[in-house]
Motif scaffolding. Sequence first.
Motif, PDB file in Angstrom:
ATOM      1  N   LEU A  69      40.429 -14.598  43.242  1.00  0.00           N
ATOM      2  CA  LEU A  69      40.490 -13.652  44.304  1.00  0.00           C
ATOM      3  C   LEU A  69      40.520 -14.396  45.690  1.00  0.00           C
ATOM      4  CD1 LEU A  69      38.070 -10.940  42.681  1.00  0.00           C
ATOM      5  CD2 LEU A  69      40.755 -10.715  43.196  1.00  0.00           C
ATOM      6  N   ALA A  70      39.749 -15.259  46.127  1.00  0.00           N
ATOM      7  CA  ALA A  70      39.434 -15.776  47.364  1.00  0.00           C
ATOM      8  C   ALA A  70      40.784 -16.571  47.627  1.00  0.00           C
ATOM      9  CB  ALA A  70      38.363 -16.847  47.489  1.00  0.00           C
ATOM     10  N   SER A  71      41.360 -17.311  46.321  1.00  0.00           N
ATOM     11  CA  SER A  71      42.575 -18.285  46.704  1.00  0.00           C
ATOM     12  C   SER A  71      43.514 -17.123  46.939  1.00  0.00           C
ATOM     13  CB  SER A  71      42.983 -19.224  45.668  1.00  0.00           C
ATOM     14  OG  SER A  71      41.926 -19.902  45.117  1.00  0.00           O
ATOM     15  N   GLU A  72      43.855 -16.063  46.294  1.00  0.00           N
ATOM     16  CA  GLU A  72      44.794 -15.102  46.591  1.00  0.00           C
ATOM     17  C   GLU A  72      44.863 -14.603  47.882  1.00  0.00           C
ATOM     18  OE1 GLU A  72      48.208 -12.933  45.353  1.00  0.00           O
ATOM     19  OE2 GLU A  72      47.162 -14.597  44.573  1.00  0.00           O
ATOM     20  N   ALA A  73      43.650 -14.221  48.442  1.00  0.00           N
ATOM     21  CA  ALA A  73      43.514 -13.704  49.853  1.00  0.00           C
ATOM     22  C   ALA A  73      43.882 -14.562  50.810  1.00  0.00           C
ATOM     23  CB  ALA A  73      41.948 -13.088  49.990  1.00  0.00           C
ATOM     24  N   ALA A  74      43.217 -15.947  50.582  1.00  0.00           N
ATOM     25  CA  ALA A  74      43.772 -16.895  51.425  1.00  0.00           C
ATOM     26  C   ALA A  74      45.330 -17.301  51.485  1.00  0.00           C
ATOM     27  CB  ALA A  74      42.909 -18.252  51.130  1.00  0.00           C
ATOM     28  N   GLU A  75      45.792 -16.897  50.435  1.00  0.00           N
ATOM     29  CA  GLU A  75      47.252 -17.365  50.506  1.00  0.00           C
ATOM     30  C   GLU A  75      48.101 -16.294  50.963  1.00  0.00           C
ATOM     31  OE1 GLU A  75      51.000 -19.011  49.388  1.00  0.00           O
ATOM     32  OE2 GLU A  75      49.090 -20.011  49.252  1.00  0.00           O
ATOM     33  N   ALA A 134      28.171 -12.906  58.193  1.00  0.00           N
ATOM     34  CA  ALA A 134      28.483 -12.854  56.718  1.00  0.00           C
ATOM     35  C   ALA A 134      28.238 -11.827  56.116  1.00  0.00           C
ATOM     36  CB  ALA A 134      27.857 -14.253  56.203  1.00  0.00           C
ATOM     37  N   ILE A 135      29.215 -11.382  55.342  1.00  0.00           N
ATOM     38  CA  ILE A 135      29.091 -10.370  54.298  1.00  0.00           C
ATOM     39  C   ILE A 135      29.569 -10.639  53.059  1.00  0.00           C
ATOM     40  CG2 ILE A 135      29.198  -8.473  56.038  1.00  0.00           C
ATOM     41  CD1 ILE A 135      32.264  -8.416  55.546  1.00  0.00           C
ATOM     42  N   GLU A 136      28.747  -9.818  51.992  1.00  0.00           N
ATOM     43  CA  GLU A 136      28.839 -10.019  50.751  1.00  0.00           C
ATOM     44  C   GLU A 136      30.012  -9.067  50.416  1.00  0.00           C
ATOM     45  OE1 GLU A 136      28.339  -8.882  46.417  1.00  0.00           O
ATOM     46  OE2 GLU A 136      27.797  -7.864  48.126  1.00  0.00           O
ATOM     47  N   TRP A 137      30.907  -9.626  49.352  1.00  0.00           N
ATOM     48  CA  TRP A 137      31.863  -8.569  48.720  1.00  0.00           C
ATOM     49  C   TRP A 137      31.764  -8.811  47.358  1.00  0.00           C
ATOM     50  CZ3 TRP A 137      36.604  -9.788  46.003  1.00  0.00           C
ATOM     51  CH2 TRP A 137      37.343  -8.688  45.843  1.00  0.00           C
ATOM     52  N   MET A 138      31.707  -7.689  46.364  1.00  0.00           N
ATOM     53  CA  MET A 138      31.865  -7.947  45.162  1.00  0.00           C
ATOM     54  C   MET A 138      33.069  -7.233  44.682  1.00  0.00           C
ATOM     55  SD  MET A 138      29.398  -8.824  42.550  1.00  0.00           S
ATOM     56  CE  MET A 138      29.328  -8.529  41.013  1.00  0.00           C
ATOM     57  N   GLN A 171      42.189  -5.090  48.592  1.00  0.00           N
ATOM     58  CA  GLN A 171      40.720  -4.618  49.136  1.00  0.00           C
ATOM     59  C   GLN A 171      40.432  -5.858  49.946  1.00  0.00           C
ATOM     60  OE1 GLN A 171      39.516  -1.632  49.460  1.00  0.00           O
ATOM     61  NE2 GLN A 171      41.407  -0.907  48.522  1.00  0.00           N
ATOM     62  N   LEU A 172      40.340  -7.087  49.312  1.00  0.00           N
ATOM     63  CA  LEU A 172      39.691  -8.338  50.157  1.00  0.00           C
ATOM     64  C   LEU A 172      40.516  -8.599  51.138  1.00  0.00           C
ATOM     65  CD1 LEU A 172      37.601 -10.717  50.333  1.00  0.00           C
ATOM     66  CD2 LEU A 172      39.077 -11.915  48.471  1.00  0.00           C
ATOM     67  N   CYS A 173      41.934  -8.460  51.052  1.00  0.00           N
ATOM     68  CA  CYS A 173      42.766  -8.803  52.304  1.00  0.00           C
ATOM     69  C   CYS A 173      42.608  -8.054  53.512  1.00  0.00           C
ATOM     70  CB  CYS A 173      44.151  -8.943  51.915  1.00  0.00           C
ATOM     71  SG  CYS A 173      44.747 -10.336  50.756  1.00  0.00           S
TER      72      CYS A 173
END
Length: 256
Positions: free
Chosen positions: A47-53, A132-136, A234-236
């Motif tokens: 998920l982090a990789s997808e959002a970064a991309e 910094a915030i936590e995202w689940m 949602q992460l993006c």
Amino acid sequence: MYIADETWPELGDYFDDESLALVPLGSTEQHGPHLPLATDHLIAEALASEAAERTGYLRTPTINVGVSPHHRQFNGTMWVDAPEFRDYVESFTRNLTYHGIDRVVYVNAHGGNVDHLREVGRRLRDDEELYAIEWMWDESIPELVDDLFEQNGPHGGPKETAMIQHLRPELVREDRLADARDGGVPDVEAADTIKHGARTFYDAADNTGNGVLGDQTDATAAKGAELFEAASEQLCRLCEWLDDQPFEDLLPKDHV
């Protein structure tokens, strides 16, 4: 952008223009007879990789061992104690500020990390050093999770099974899905370990014989793809929202 793939001069260009980073975190712990111990950190990293991309924001290496002593009875589970985890994540995050990062999203896929990431975020914010915030991931799309699965977990259930079927199908023991369902429990309530409003369990083994909950046979790769797309979106959106906020608005309010 993945930080470890870049050279230091190339990263200078990023830090000149941007101040946000994604930090994926998970665990290395049992997820029943059908899923790999890597389940949580595979989901977080994907998920982090997808959002970064999609957004161009920076992704750090994955923190893949978390606070998991409640799974210790099952072979191979690894964990760090909570105080050491908090201190490590805080130090890991603070070094990003040295390069100009002032806001971080903890892309988390392990429930045992949540409270500790919130505590780290508070420390950093109270110091007015970084926000910094936590995202689940599943908490960002609760309606979809409930729509897709009748018995969705919470641990090693169909939502995580579907995600790994989508992301790493070769790691799913498809012939063990029924065993996972039949050897576990549908949910914590069915485990009968809540007595008069008190949670009497401390470990996963107190609730379930094989470490998992839910109906794993309800999972499919197609459902996993739907979950992944919705959570990625949602992460993006979260990253874009956070990047738009004036830093001073993210800091603690003055005493009333």
